[in-house]
Design a protein around this motif. Sequence first.
Motif, PDB file in Angstrom:
ATOM      1  N   ALA A   1       1.387   4.227  -3.214  1.00  0.00           N
ATOM      2  CA  ALA A   1       1.343   5.685  -3.096  1.00  0.00           C
ATOM      3  C   ALA A   1       2.547   6.338  -3.755  1.00  0.00           C
ATOM      4  CB  ALA A   1       1.279   6.089  -1.627  1.00  0.00           C
TER       5      ALA A   1
ATOM      6  N   SER B   1      -5.280  -0.583  -7.048  1.00  0.00           N
ATOM      7  CA  SER B   1      -3.872  -0.399  -6.715  1.00  0.00           C
ATOM      8  C   SER B   1      -2.969  -0.815  -7.866  1.00  0.00           C
ATOM      9  CB  SER B   1      -3.525  -1.205  -5.467  1.00  0.00           C
ATOM     10  OG  SER B   1      -3.678  -2.589  -5.723  1.00  0.00           O
TER      11      SER B   1
ATOM     12  N   CYS C   1      -4.946   3.671   2.994  1.00  0.00           N
ATOM     13  CA  CYS C   1      -3.562   4.012   3.347  1.00  0.00           C
ATOM     14  C   CYS C   1      -2.838   4.821   2.268  1.00  0.00           C
ATOM     15  CB  CYS C   1      -2.786   2.748   3.701  1.00  0.00           C
ATOM     16  SG  CYS C   1      -1.059   3.046   4.126  1.00  0.00           S
ATOM     17  N   PRO C   2      -2.751   4.362   1.016  1.00  0.00           N
ATOM     18  CA  PRO C   2      -2.024   5.154   0.020  1.00  0.00           C
ATOM     19  C   PRO C   2      -2.669   6.503  -0.241  1.00  0.00           C
ATOM     20  CG  PRO C   2      -3.167   3.317  -1.035  1.00  0.00           C
ATOM     21  CD  PRO C   2      -3.261   3.095   0.436  1.00  0.00           C
TER      22      PRO C   2
ATOM     23  N   LEU D   1      -7.218   7.725  -6.254  1.00  0.00           N
ATOM     24  CA  LEU D   1      -5.807   7.370  -6.072  1.00  0.00           C
ATOM     25  C   LEU D   1      -4.972   7.933  -7.221  1.00  0.00           C
ATOM     26  CD1 LEU D   1      -3.649   5.845  -4.472  1.00  0.00           C
ATOM     27  CD2 LEU D   1      -4.188   3.818  -5.821  1.00  0.00           C
TER      28      LEU D   1
ATOM     29  N   ALA E   1       0.834  -1.208   0.000  1.00  0.00           N
ATOM     30  CA  ALA E   1       0.000   0.000   0.000  1.00  0.00           C
ATOM     31  C   ALA E   1       0.864   1.252   0.000  1.00  0.00           C
ATOM     32  CB  ALA E   1      -0.933  -0.012   1.212  1.00  0.00           C
ATOM     33  N   ARG E   2       1.961   1.226   0.775  1.00  0.00           N
ATOM     34  CA  ARG E   2       2.884   2.366   0.771  1.00  0.00           C
ATOM     35  C   ARG E   2       3.539   2.521  -0.595  1.00  0.00           C
ATOM     36  NH1 ARG E   2       5.423   0.281   5.617  1.00  0.00           N
ATOM     37  NH2 ARG E   2       4.494   1.148   7.512  1.00  0.00           N
ATOM     38  N   GLN E   3       3.939   1.401  -1.188  1.00  0.00           N
ATOM     39  CA  GLN E   3       4.601   1.453  -2.493  1.00  0.00           C
ATOM     40  C   GLN E   3       3.666   1.996  -3.564  1.00  0.00           C
ATOM     41  OE1 GLN E   3       5.737  -2.669  -2.792  1.00  0.00           O
ATOM     42  NE2 GLN E   3       7.753  -2.349  -1.855  1.00  0.00           N
TER      43      GLN E   3
ATOM     44  N   LYS F   1      -2.327  11.432  -7.273  1.00  0.00           N
ATOM     45  CA  LYS F   1      -0.967  11.413  -7.806  1.00  0.00           C
ATOM     46  C   LYS F   1      -0.775  12.539  -8.827  1.00  0.00           C
ATOM     47  CE  LYS F   1      -0.361   6.411  -7.204  1.00  0.00           C
ATOM     48  NZ  LYS F   1      -0.117   5.122  -7.878  1.00  0.00           N
TER      49      LYS F   1
END
Length: 683
Positions: free
Chosen positions: A80, A147, A188-189, A111, A76-78, A115
């Motif tokens: 983002a 994602s 999370c992201p 999402l 999830a971090r990746q 970005k």
Amino acid sequence: MSDSNSESTMKQVTPEDGQITDVIDENVDRMKRLFPEVFTEGGVNFETLRQLLGDAGVLDEDEEKYGLNWHGKKKARQIALTPSTGTLLPCPEESVDWDTTKNIFIEGDNLEVLKLLQKSYANKIKMIYIDPPYNKDKDFIYPDKFSEGLDTYLKYTGQKSDLGDWNVSESGREKAGRKHTNWLNMICPRLILARSLLSDDGVIVVSIDESEHANLVKTMENIFGEENFCGEIIWKNSSKNDQDYISIQHEYFVVFVKNKSSNKGYWLERKEGLDEIYKAFEGFKKNRGNDWEAIHKDALEWFNQFPDSNPIRDSKHYSWMDEKGIYFPDNISGPNVGQYVYDVQHPITKKNVKPPSRGWFCPPEKMKQLISDNGVHFGSDETTVPCLKTYLKNTEMKSLTSMRFKDGRAASKRLRALFGENIFTNPKDEELLAELMKAFSIGDNDLVLDFFAGSGSTLHATTLLNIQKKSSVRCILVQLPEDLVSMEKSAAGLSKKIISNSIDYLRSKNLPLNICEIAKERIRLVRGKCNTEGHLNGIDSGFKVFKLNRSNIKAWNPRASDIESSLLAHHENLVGGRSELDILYELLIKRGVDLSAPIESRKAASKNIYSIGYGALFACLDESISREQVEDVAQAIIDWHKELAPVSETHVFFRDSAFRDDVSKTNMAAILEQNGINHVRSL
């Protein structure tokens, strides 16, 4: 001029240029500024970093750690940090006040949109409010497969088939799980990206209920820092009594700031009941003229009808009114405030009044000034301790409190009255949102972002705020264009009826059948209502519509079996069917220019030349520029650049295929560079 006497070149824009500013690069830059010595040619020296951090730098290798963990957290971090290669296509025909409004409405998966917004809006958003899915049954509509990137979104919205073909068939909704893991991987992201958009003094508010409240708070503590948690506002919005165990009658507004050192949180709200007090006071004056004793009597009778616990009394005893307004006395001899001993004379009896047992709260000079300014209330004679007059108009505000008592049905009723039909389930209360914005001191030119826009309550709230404060707060909304027909099929009971009403309403207006259209129509209706009531008076109530889609620039994807055909196919590296406006806005996103920046055009050698953001960008996107036209086009850009005199560096863009040979392209770059315009690119 020829290329033989100039080394100027025109660098071609690649698909990578279409990617947003990489958050990883920003993190590395911050680390370099803090710890330049840990960076070597081989990368980061973690041993040096550990030494610089001292005890705090010791790695925790224990498997059992405190914190919230779930399957997919690392990914999830990746996600983002993975740049997007999408773009936002402008839709002037669906917008209101396209040429002048600074409000933005974006249709697309939030999402990808978050970005794309990074480069233009990083550290610029003053307030983010979101009302994400609460992860109840039939509520979680964000497939975890988003994602995987833009392709899933394009398939989800029917722009591509499951096989990757464009506009072939509708893709069915992904049946995402209802477990906490999927919800956490979704939120999370988005929160990571949201934090980078917030200004240093920015605040983020997230609505949530019991389903994911605990997980949300821990996730936000991890992303924003536990030290930046400001508290929760509990909104008692219902009186339902039909649940087992404990009937839940509230929701939460979870509040974090980006940095408490930049936002000290002096958040105030207006006391409840003030309008009733002022209205009553005006009635007393109307009935009694300047007979202040009669007004006083009326006021006491009116105030005494309220219990002490009523917010209108605010635990004070409102005991007097005069021509200056309404005031209430604070007892000067209150606990632990007295320290000065001196005589105070009663203005009528001329005798020394009874002093507080612990002395006066201020020195003699201050007391003389207060008496001179009519700021002290004396009793009928010297036997009563005087009290300090505190005018209500100077004490209207109180600290922002953690409780809200507001019927959740009120917002639904107002929305139903606006549309003439019940067409949306559980809209957020726009009046409550406007109150929060005022408490957070959202003001002129501040930006508010809502990337779960729903029915558009946040833009409605900013319109109310701007009307009340005569301000110019700007709003960005992002909403997934959920198909209402598909939603109706899976819904039941009242929700099914409401969705059916939405579909009938949109059909009657010949509008597409998705949630975005409800929000846009709401904003149009609010605009009309406020205009009819005479409230707008120059307030920005429009919005620019953009839709998420593939980049205008083709990706280089050669077929190994036929390189020659691949080269020929890539001669024109812009996607067919896109307008010059589409390309201009992608340039704007690439260069980090505000989406509301003005775009102007002029003619030179029969070609359209555009200026974006008062000279931040220039572009000529004509499909053909001959050798003979190069100097005229270049000179027009140079003259316009001198006229606008932009503070920042200017970038100029052309179609690569517009130049028939390298000499023309090189000459164009050389002329511009010789006149101080050094960033010349081709698409």
